[in-house]
Design a protein around this motif. Structure first.
Motif, PDB file in Angstrom:
ATOM      1  N   ALA A  68       1.355  13.680 -14.577  1.00  0.00           N
ATOM      2  CA  ALA A  68      -0.089  13.970 -14.597  1.00  0.00           C
ATOM      3  C   ALA A  68      -0.451  14.863 -13.411  1.00  0.00           C
ATOM      4  N   GLU A  69       0.199  14.605 -12.281  1.00  0.00           N
ATOM      5  CA  GLU A  69      -0.112  15.357 -11.058  1.00  0.00           C
ATOM      6  C   GLU A  69       0.276  16.843 -11.226  1.00  0.00           C
ATOM      7  N   ASP A  70       1.509  17.052 -11.734  1.00  0.00           N
ATOM      8  CA  ASP A  70       1.983  18.430 -11.922  1.00  0.00           C
ATOM      9  C   ASP A  70       1.142  19.140 -12.989  1.00  0.00           C
ATOM     10  N   LYS A  71       0.800  18.390 -14.036  1.00  0.00           N
ATOM     11  CA  LYS A  71       0.015  18.978 -15.122  1.00  0.00           C
ATOM     12  C   LYS A  71      -1.358  19.437 -14.607  1.00  0.00           C
ATOM     13  N   ALA A  72      -1.943  18.608 -13.751  1.00  0.00           N
ATOM     14  CA  ALA A  72      -3.273  18.948 -13.219  1.00  0.00           C
ATOM     15  C   ALA A  72      -3.214  20.269 -12.446  1.00  0.00           C
ATOM     16  N   VAL A  73      -2.115  20.471 -11.697  1.00  0.00           N
ATOM     17  CA  VAL A  73      -1.961  21.731 -10.946  1.00  0.00           C
ATOM     18  C   VAL A  73      -1.922  22.904 -11.926  1.00  0.00           C
ATOM     19  N   LEU A 125       2.472  29.224  -4.120  1.00  0.00           N
ATOM     20  CA  LEU A 125       1.841  28.105  -4.831  1.00  0.00           C
ATOM     21  C   LEU A 125       2.830  26.967  -5.065  1.00  0.00           C
ATOM     22  N   GLY A 126       4.112  27.252  -4.924  1.00  0.00           N
ATOM     23  CA  GLY A 126       5.135  26.206  -5.074  1.00  0.00           C
ATOM     24  C   GLY A 126       5.121  25.561  -6.452  1.00  0.00           C
ATOM     25  N   LEU A 127       4.858  26.365  -7.485  1.00  0.00           N
ATOM     26  CA  LEU A 127       4.768  25.789  -8.836  1.00  0.00           C
ATOM     27  C   LEU A 127       6.122  25.295  -9.325  1.00  0.00           C
ATOM     28  N   SER A 128       6.064  24.270 -10.141  1.00  0.00           N
ATOM     29  CA  SER A 128       7.277  23.841 -10.842  1.00  0.00           C
ATOM     30  C   SER A 128       7.617  24.919 -11.881  1.00  0.00           C
ATOM     31  N   GLN A 129       8.858  24.878 -12.390  1.00  0.00           N
ATOM     32  CA  GLN A 129       9.254  25.826 -13.440  1.00  0.00           C
ATOM     33  C   GLN A 129       8.362  25.635 -14.669  1.00  0.00           C
ATOM     34  N   VAL A 130       8.026  24.375 -14.962  1.00  0.00           N
ATOM     35  CA  VAL A 130       7.186  24.105 -16.141  1.00  0.00           C
ATOM     36  C   VAL A 130       5.825  24.772 -15.974  1.00  0.00           C
ATOM     37  N   ASN A 131       5.192  24.591 -14.812  1.00  0.00           N
ATOM     38  CA  ASN A 131       3.868  25.205 -14.621  1.00  0.00           C
ATOM     39  C   ASN A 131       3.949  26.724 -14.588  1.00  0.00           C
TER      40      ASN A 131
END
Ligand SMILES: Cc1cc2nc3c(=O)[nH]c(=O)nc-3n(C[C@H](O)[C@H](O)[C@H](O)COP(=O)(O)OP(=O)(O)OC[C@H]3O[C@@H](n4cnc5c(N)ncnc54)[C@H](O)[C@@H]3O)c2cc1C
Length: 637
Positions: A68-73, A125-131
């Motif tokens: 949920a945290e990563d998705k919110a970003v 932004l340090g995004l995950s690969q998914v984001n």
């Protein structure tokens, strides 16, 4: 045998590939490519296991759900960026003018989109690969040129190899610049060097004191090259001599645009992606300090191939974005357009396309988000999943765009601005088709992806059997290898005949999907058996039987896509049992996929490959030149 010849044979032996029947050029390319393969992983590959009869479901199920945290970003950034692009970026204007407006470039900088994947400590932004891939899918759905501008910059450009392999000093020096809006590029291809990067001609000659290198050569089709501030450039450094044999060295350098001797010779103009800045670059005695080498001398191709292993995940993401847009277009158009007394979507031929497109989109999303999540998990052998996702999604999105164009009829062929100028909705299917065609070529063409995947699929067998097949290694070593191989296959091969799927019901997948999971498990054994039998039949010549290999790879991809669809459908229905659509659509995809798998197996035994090879030889000899009559020829030969 002379000492040098012996060493060459030893090098061939290290390769696990018999190069004795290859031309010198091919053998050399093979040696460089093989030594640059990424081979060390903590965790195994799910898709790779399928080729060995291993159905390691726990590697992909539960299907990795974004936290949920990563998705919110991701949600927040996508909302901001999509609102900005919708208001400020006219993709058809970009297509017409070949320019991405300055206000858009400034907006990308303001939103820090040049540093999406750069860690926060360096201003990113340090995004995950998914984001990151979610953002790329959104951008791609709107404007292919802007998506490629961003992805060439950070999927393969300097940020990615620096993040993976840069020293602390290098990261501190360059990464913060991308957060300030610096643009980067990845320069590997040359006029004579395309799919076979081992033959790079650009040279980097070290100074006598070793403090710097002089780069000379040309790089072609370098996306962002004409506007890049910082480029990663692959060049040939002097070969090293190992056991008397010359080993070619390719090294990756960071080159800055203001370095003297760097020149943009030509901006290329393409059928699509007309807003990208892509060019032919020339390097004339460009002096680059040794501190600008990433990963080390001679490690450039490894760097390039490793960067591409994750970098090519942007192509599935871009395909997903295009596929979503296609669904949006056909749903609306098929309801709105009435012919022969019915909305066109209600005519069975069109309805069938709608179902196929929806299933394909579900599968593209399933493999893309699975492979992206695996990349985030780290330590996981991502090569096979990423390459499968690239191949599957670029081909599938192309078909989806073609179906969308067909369903739009004449309007599909008309440019969006022309539609708008005569009062209709500016639906850009024609542009989408031009923009997305390249995805089947860049970052490994479909044919090269087949070869890459076949190499990885065969690797476990080569680990066991290669020593036996190599004719030039000492007999004692071959005999020992033969004993080891016999021991391995005497256990492994009979196991592939046991239908292990009878021990698992996969009931947790529900009545519709459980059978598909059993099918995948059973079929992975058949695939492994057949590959083994083909290896025995064709031995070293299997490498040249590209159609046989490609069909095995395609079966593996279908099995991977089926597994990803079922695991994702299960995750979605576990999340909300009231929602039934994912199960329906995964079921439909799997049924279609099974038919494709059956026909691929059939074609392995019943095909016209040899006849095709003979005809192709005749074509190359000019035997069919008479079929080119009465045209105005491009080639006056
Ligand atoms: C718009 C665009 C953007 C690009 N961006 C970049 C970039 O940023 N950086 C960069 O370095 N490069 C870039 N490229 C280059 C791109 O990666 C290459 O075009 C691609 O790798 C294929 O090389 P090629 O075009 O020379 O084809 P070739 O290698 O000449 O291949 C021609 C055909 O032969 C087939 N083929 C070749 N070898 C084999 C084989 N062994 N077996 C079977 N079939 C084979 C290929 O599949 C292809 O169909 C870009 C290209 C374009 C058009």
């Amino acid at each position: 045998m002379g000492a040098e010849a012996k060493e060459i044979k030893e090098a061939e032996f290290d390769l696990k590939i018999d190069t004795s029947k290859m031309s010198q050029g091919k053998a050399e390319a093979m040696m460089v490519a093989e030594s640059s393969r990424e081979t060390k992983w903590e965790n195994p590959s799910f898709a790779g296991g399928l080729f060995m009869g291993k159905f390691q479901l726990d590697l992909i199920s539960p299907y990795p759900e974004q936290s949920a945290e990563d998705k919110a970003v991701g949600d927040k950034l996508i909302a901001e960026a999509s609102a900005f692009l919708k208001a400020n970026l006219d993709a058809d204007e970009v297509d017409r003018t070949r320019e991405i407006p300055k206000k858009v470039m400034d907006g990308l900088t303001r939103m820090n989109l040049w540093a999406m994947k750069i860690p926060k400590e360096y201003g990113g932004l340090g995004l995950s690969q998914v984001n990151y891939n979610r953002v790329m899918a959104m951008v791609s759905s709107h404007c292919g040129s802007t998506a490629v501008l961003l992805s060439a910059h950070q999927s393969i450009g300097v940020p990615q190899p620096l993040k993976l392999f840069g020293t602390d000093e290098q990261k501190k020096k360059w990464l913060p610049r991308f957060a300030e809006g610096a643009i980067s590029a990845f320069a590997l291809t040359e006029p004579d060097v395309g799919s076979d990067p081992a033959k790079i001609g650009t040279t980097a000659t070290p100074s006598e004191d070793g403090s710097h290198y002089l780069i000379n050569g040309q790089k072609l089709w370098c996306t962002n090259g004409p506007i890049a501030d910082i480029l990663v450039v692959m060049a040939r450094t002097p070969p090293i001599i190992k056991k008397g044999k010359e080993i070619p060295q390719i090294t990756a350098f960071i080159v800055e645009k203001n370095m003297s001797g760097f020149e943009v010779v030509h901006r290329c103009d393409f059928m699509g992606l007309r807003g990208i800045q892509n060019g032919l670059l020339r390097f004339t005695n460009v002096k680059v300090p040794k501190e600008n080498i990433i990963l080390g001398v001679g490690k450039g191709l490894k760097l390039a191939l490793t960067t591409l292993n994750t970098g090519r995940l942007t192509i599935p993401a871009a395909s997903v974005g295009a596929g979503r847009q296609c669904l949006n277009i056909v749903r609306n158009w098929c309801n709105e357009r009435v012919q022969w007394g019915l909305p066109v979507g209600k005519h069975e031929a069109v309805a069938n396309k709608l179902a196929g497109m929806t299933a394909t989109q579900f599968a593209m999303e399933s493999v893309t988000w699975l492979a992206s999540a695996m990349a985030d998990r780290g330590g996981y052998d991502i090569r096979i999943e990423a390459a499968m996702a690239k191949l599957f999604c670029s081909e599938s999105a192309w078909k989806m765009i073609d179906d969308t164009l067909q369903i739009r009829g004449g309007r599909g062929y008309e440019r969006a601005e022309s539609l708008r100028d005569r009062g209709e909705k500016a639906v850009p299917v024609e542009r989408m088709m031009r923009d997305h065609r390249i995805n089947r070529i860049i970052e490994g063409t479909t044919d090269i992806m087949h070869l890459f995947l076949a190499r990885e699929a065969l690797d476990p067998h080569m680990e066991v059997a290669a020593e036996v097949l190599l004719k030039h290694i000492p007999m004692g070593r071959r005999i020992r290898a033969g004993i080891h191989m016999a021991e391995f296959y005497s256990i492994w091969f009979p196991k592939q005949w046991i239908n292990t799927s009878v021990f698992h019901t996969y009931s947790e997948f529900g009545p519709k999907l459980s059978g598909h999971m059993s099918f995948v498990e059973r079929t992975s054994h058949k695939l492994a058996r057949d590959i083994f039998i083909s290896m025995g039949m064709y031995q070293n010549s299997l490498e040249r039987r590209q159609m046989i290999l490609a069909r095995y790879v395609d079966i593996g991809i279908e099995l991977f896509a089926m597994s990803a669809c079922c695991a994702r459908a299960k995750m979605l229905s576990d999340r909300d049992p009231k929602i039934e659509e994912p199960g329906h659509i995964a079921n439909y995809f799997c049924k279609e996929s099974k038919r494709r798998i059956e026909s691929l197996f059939l074609a392995q035994e019943n095909n016209d490959d040899r006849q095709a090879n003979k005809i192709a030889k005749g074509v190359l000899n000019g035997d069919y030149k008479w079929m080119e009559n009465d045209i105005i020829r491009v080639y006056e030969d």
